[in-house]
Design an enzyme around this catalytic site. Structure first.
Site, PDB file in Angstrom:
ATOM      1  N   GLU A 166      -2.264   6.162   0.737  1.00  0.00           N
ATOM      2  CA  GLU A 166      -2.293   6.355   2.195  1.00  0.00           C
ATOM      3  C   GLU A 166      -0.864   6.663   2.647  1.00  0.00           C
ATOM      4  OE1 GLU A 166      -5.921   3.570   3.748  1.00  0.00           O
ATOM      5  OE2 GLU A 166      -4.159   2.501   3.053  1.00  0.00           O
ATOM      6  N   SER A 214       0.688  -2.676   2.702  1.00  0.00           N
ATOM      7  CA  SER A 214      -0.773  -2.583   2.814  1.00  0.00           C
ATOM      8  C   SER A 214      -1.247  -2.996   4.195  1.00  0.00           C
ATOM      9  CB  SER A 214      -1.441  -3.472   1.757  1.00  0.00           C
ATOM     10  OG  SER A 214      -1.046  -4.816   1.947  1.00  0.00           O
ATOM     11  N   HIS A 220       1.135   3.734   1.065  1.00  0.00           N
ATOM     12  CA  HIS A 220       0.383   2.594   0.515  1.00  0.00           C
ATOM     13  C   HIS A 220      -0.246   3.028  -0.802  1.00  0.00           C
ATOM     14  CE1 HIS A 220      -3.308  -0.270   0.783  1.00  0.00           C
ATOM     15  NE2 HIS A 220      -2.369  -0.746  -0.016  1.00  0.00           N
ATOM     16  N   ASN A 243      -7.948  -0.940   3.778  1.00  0.00           N
ATOM     17  CA  ASN A 243      -7.939  -2.389   3.998  1.00  0.00           C
ATOM     18  C   ASN A 243      -8.603  -2.789   5.309  1.00  0.00           C
ATOM     19  OD1 ASN A 243      -6.817  -2.952   1.568  1.00  0.00           O
ATOM     20  ND2 ASN A 243      -4.758  -3.361   2.314  1.00  0.00           N
TER      21      ASN A 243
END
Length: 523
Positions: free
Chosen positions: A155, A122, A143, A193
């Site tokens: 992702e 992440s 991800h 994130n």
């Protein structure tokens, strides 16, 4: 569903995330090899798979027969050599660079030369992992979001070394599994994130500096920004240690002050208060719950509305819904409990406010509205600043009122203002007299980060919006949000925030300024 060019896929690490990824692959009809470090960990992994699929059966999302088929496609082992026949191996061990590098050294040794190796991370650098292998062109980042069987976003990260074909094959696999792939470059935090944690960190700083309370910040972001949960509830759910790890990784790469972890967050982690999993973080979690306070019913107040335009109309409509009498003539204003200045033009606001203050009886609460959120200048110009509060309705048709007291506001006036606004059916949150109040001060820097990301060509508008709606559960993506709010209004508030803090991260992104100047939406 199909695995495209992959038919046999390995998963290393069968914790919650790894087991979820293995389940997703097996649901898609692929043969899966699940690897754990020892027998004990392997049995825990088996338990994770059985309980997750068992829950799906209980909820009617999976038949017992389909569950047996899914589990039958997953072979479990503690021997890395069993990954020798896999076309793709996904590593899902804990988020530690040294550990991931050790796993990849072993994968490089046992896997076929043409196998693609992926890291589920992440926040860590995929490039840092890729260069420890002899096949950096075949290393991809993936991800998945937790819980992997439910969350739609994945992702897919390519480094400067990755073959485009490897990225395309992994993105194709993700799509074949019924997920939405977002393909991006190798930057700490990727899209979701990087955008989410800047906002969460800023909320922690807002609390730490005494701008507003924990409960008011959480309430404001739910009621005013339409988010499923407030920032402190979300951080406690994620785990404060995880939040700190992600922020530190992004800050180490970017040196962006928005990602320099709040001292309060670091202190909570050091103290072992990590959120729900330890029973206490920003909130304490126990079985007693909180007793709801009973609120006495009170008659709707008489409200004076000064100004013309959409905001004045919205305030008048709000009063009508609550059954409050609305006054706008000088004679009406003399009998009002609350006078709201809702002029669109700052010059007009000053003139109208002066006339309203002369007409108002002593003790009337005067609420001033302004896009940049600073009430003190308007308060001083009235000649009776002790009666003045700042007021902001993030969504004039919504139910949230943000209330700011200046240093000149009398202590009882803010309390009376909150009571009067509550009697209009509004959820009232309070903060200090600063640009953006709560909602815009947290929402617009996050939207600005998204505009900067778009301007840098790091990800396109659809990918950025998909990352936040599918990955973080936001009701709308940031680019769509900016177009709804209007780039011009966003730039006005960001300039006020930047003027107040001198934080370079709060200066409006050049692309946003360009669109505001042209009067064009971003999409």
């Amino acid at each position: 569903m199909t695995g495209g060019s992959f038919s046999r896929v390995g998963v290393v690490g069968l914790g919650t995330m790894g087991a979820g990824i293995a389940e997703v692959l097996a649901r898609g009809g692929l043969a899966v090899v699940g690897i754990e470090v020892n027998r004990e960990a392997l049995e825990r992994g088996r338990g994770n798979l059985e309980s997750s699929t068992g829950r799906a059966v209980k909820r009617g999302r999976l038949s017992e027969e389909a569950r047996r088929e899914i589990l039958g496609r997953i072979a479990l082992s503690t021997d890395f050599a069993d990954l020798g026949d896999c076309d793709l191996v996904i590593e899902a061990v804990p988020e530690r660079l040294d550990l991931k590098r050790t796993v990849f050294t072993e994968l490089d040794r046992v896997c076929r030369d043409d196998a693609v190796l992926a890291t589920n991370t992440s926040s860590l650098s995929v490039t840092d992992i890729a260069v420890t292998t002899g096949r950096p062109t075949k290393i991809v980042g993936v991800h998945f979001f937790n819980p992997a069987p439910v969350m739609k976003l994945v992702e897919v990260i390519g480094t400067v070394l990755t073959e485009p074909e490897a990225v395309a094959r992994v993105a194709g696999l993700v799509e074949g599994l019924g997920k939405t792939p977002v393909t991006i470059g190798d930057r700490a935090g990727f899209v979701a994130n990087r955008l989410l944690f800047g906002y969460l960190n800023q909320a922690a700083t807002m609390l730490e500096t005494g701008h507003a309370t924990r409960d008011d910040i959480d309430a404001a972001m739910k009621a005013g920004a339409g988010l499923p949960m407030g920032p402190f509830t979300l951080m406690d759910l994620i785990g404060l240690d995880t939040c700190l790890e992600v922020l530190d990784a992004i800050y180490a790469e970017s040196r962006d002050r928005r990602h320099a972890a709040s001292p309060l967050l670091r202190e909570l982690v050091t103290a072992g208060l990590l959120g729900r999993k330890t029973g206490r973080g920003f909130y304490a979690y126990d079985k007693s719950g909180n007793a709801e306070e009973e609120t006495a019913e009170a008659a709707a107040p008489t409200v004076g509305v000064v100004g013309v335009g959409p905001l004045a109309d919205a305030v008048a409509a709000l009063c009508d819904r609550a059954g409050a009498r609305v006054g706008d003539s000088a004679a009406d204003l003399a009998g009002c409990d609350l006078i709201v200045e809702a002029a669109e033009d700052p010059e007009a606001a000053r003139a109208l406010l002066s006339a309203a203050v002369r007409a108002a009886k002593p003790g009337t609460v005067i609420a001033v509205t302004s896009v940049d959120g600073s009430a003190i200048r308007q308060a001083m110009a009235t000649g009776r600043p002790s009666d003045v509060v700042g007021l902001h309705l993030p969504d004039p048709a919504g139910a949230l009122a943000e209330l700011s007291a200046t240093v000149a506001t009398a202590p009882d006036v803010a309390d009376r203002a909150a009571g009067l606004l509550a009697r209009l059916g509004l959820t009232v949150v309070r903060c200090r007299d600063r640009a953006g109040f709560i909602v815009d001060a947290l929402r617009l820097p996050y939207l600005n980060d998204a505009a900067a990301m778009l301007g840098a060509g790091y990800a396109d508008a659809d990918s950025i919006d998909a990352a936040m709606t599918l990955g973080c559960g936001y009701p709308t993506g940031p680019i769509a949000d900016l177009d709804r709010i209007g780039p011009d209004r966003a730039v006005t508030v960001l300039r006020a925030l930047h003027a107040e803090t001198r934080d370079p991260a709060l200066a409006p992104a050049p692309l946003l300024v360009e669109h505001a100047t042209a009067g064009k939406p971003l999409r």
